[in-house]
Design a protein around this motif. Sequence first.
Motif, PDB file in Angstrom:
ATOM      1  N   LEU A 120      -0.636  13.984   5.796  1.00  0.00           N
ATOM      2  CA  LEU A 120      -0.895  12.380   5.219  1.00  0.00           C
ATOM      3  C   LEU A 120      -1.694  12.179   4.110  1.00  0.00           C
ATOM      4  O   LEU A 120      -2.589  12.773   4.264  1.00  0.00           O
ATOM      5  N   ARG A 121      -1.185  10.705   3.211  1.00  0.00           N
ATOM      6  CA  ARG A 121      -2.592  10.013   2.207  1.00  0.00           C
ATOM      7  C   ARG A 121      -2.414   8.867   2.705  1.00  0.00           C
ATOM      8  O   ARG A 121      -0.909   8.361   2.473  1.00  0.00           O
ATOM      9  N   THR A 179       0.843  -1.019  -0.121  1.00  0.00           N
ATOM     10  CA  THR A 179       0.057   0.253   0.187  1.00  0.00           C
ATOM     11  C   THR A 179       0.819   1.140   0.039  1.00  0.00           C
ATOM     12  O   THR A 179       2.069   0.821   0.067  1.00  0.00           O
ATOM     13  N   LEU A 180       0.328   2.486  -0.370  1.00  0.00           N
ATOM     14  CA  LEU A 180       0.992   3.606  -0.416  1.00  0.00           C
ATOM     15  C   LEU A 180       1.219   4.374   0.872  1.00  0.00           C
ATOM     16  O   LEU A 180      -0.559   5.017   0.847  1.00  0.00           O
ATOM     17  N   THR A 181       1.619   4.482   1.765  1.00  0.00           N
ATOM     18  CA  THR A 181       1.536   6.134   2.613  1.00  0.00           C
ATOM     19  C   THR A 181       2.201   7.064   1.792  1.00  0.00           C
ATOM     20  O   THR A 181       3.400   7.009   1.909  1.00  0.00           O
ATOM     21  N   GLU A 182       1.809   8.229   1.984  1.00  0.00           N
ATOM     22  CA  GLU A 182       2.433   9.455   1.447  1.00  0.00           C
ATOM     23  C   GLU A 182       2.303  10.485   2.758  1.00  0.00           C
ATOM     24  O   GLU A 182       0.989  11.084   3.602  1.00  0.00           O
ATOM     25  N   LEU A 183       3.160  11.824   2.775  1.00  0.00           N
ATOM     26  CA  LEU A 183       4.158  12.028   3.464  1.00  0.00           C
ATOM     27  C   LEU A 183       3.703  13.055   2.484  1.00  0.00           C
ATOM     28  O   LEU A 183       5.394  13.299   2.197  1.00  0.00           O
ATOM     29  N   SER A 184       3.368  14.359   2.522  1.00  0.00           N
ATOM     30  CA  SER A 184       4.240  15.457   1.824  1.00  0.00           C
ATOM     31  C   SER A 184       4.017  17.013   2.984  1.00  0.00           C
ATOM     32  O   SER A 184       3.692  17.038   4.214  1.00  0.00           O
TER      33      SER A 184
END
Length: 192
Positions: free
Chosen positions: A180-181, A167-172
């Motif tokens: 967070l996404r 799965t993809l956890t995105e921090l920007s």
Amino acid sequence: MTVRVMLVPPAMNAALREARFAGDAAPDESGLRAARSAAAHVPDADRVLCGPSGRCAGTAEALGLRAVCEPALREWELGRWAGERLDEVSAREPDAVAAWLADPVAAPHGGESLLDLCARAGAWLDSLNGAGRVLAVTEPSLVRAAVVYALALPPQAFWRLDVAPLTLTELSGRAGRWNLRCGRPLAPDGGT
């Protein structure tokens, strides 16, 4: 400058299925199939990294990535519990497991405490200032610790975060300010 950090936990393997601590088994055949089917959906990145474990390297390879090994993305160091199953350790050392789960500074296994793990994940995140888009295949514990650190969550929140394989956890954002996404499957069908 804003950084986009995309974290992908490795494909399924026997250690994950058995709830083993730091079991560094390579992805199994079903995990490799799922990773290969997700390869076309991996987002582009300026830097591609992976944790030093065989499962992270094997997943990166199956995803078609040319990843650079990053030691900071290593699995949670769980000392003498490494490779053992949670149920076995719980039966043998119930008080130690209870302390480990309740106290973020406890390290009855002789490895890193939860606070140490979150600090390591945070130091790595903070080091990425100006790095653009970073994709990292890393251990589920590192994904969880990075989220706890980035969002300044209480350490106990770590135990409430589930991170599924591939799965993809995105921090920007940047140090001190992250968004967070989380939990998006790499493949539209969930990789199955």
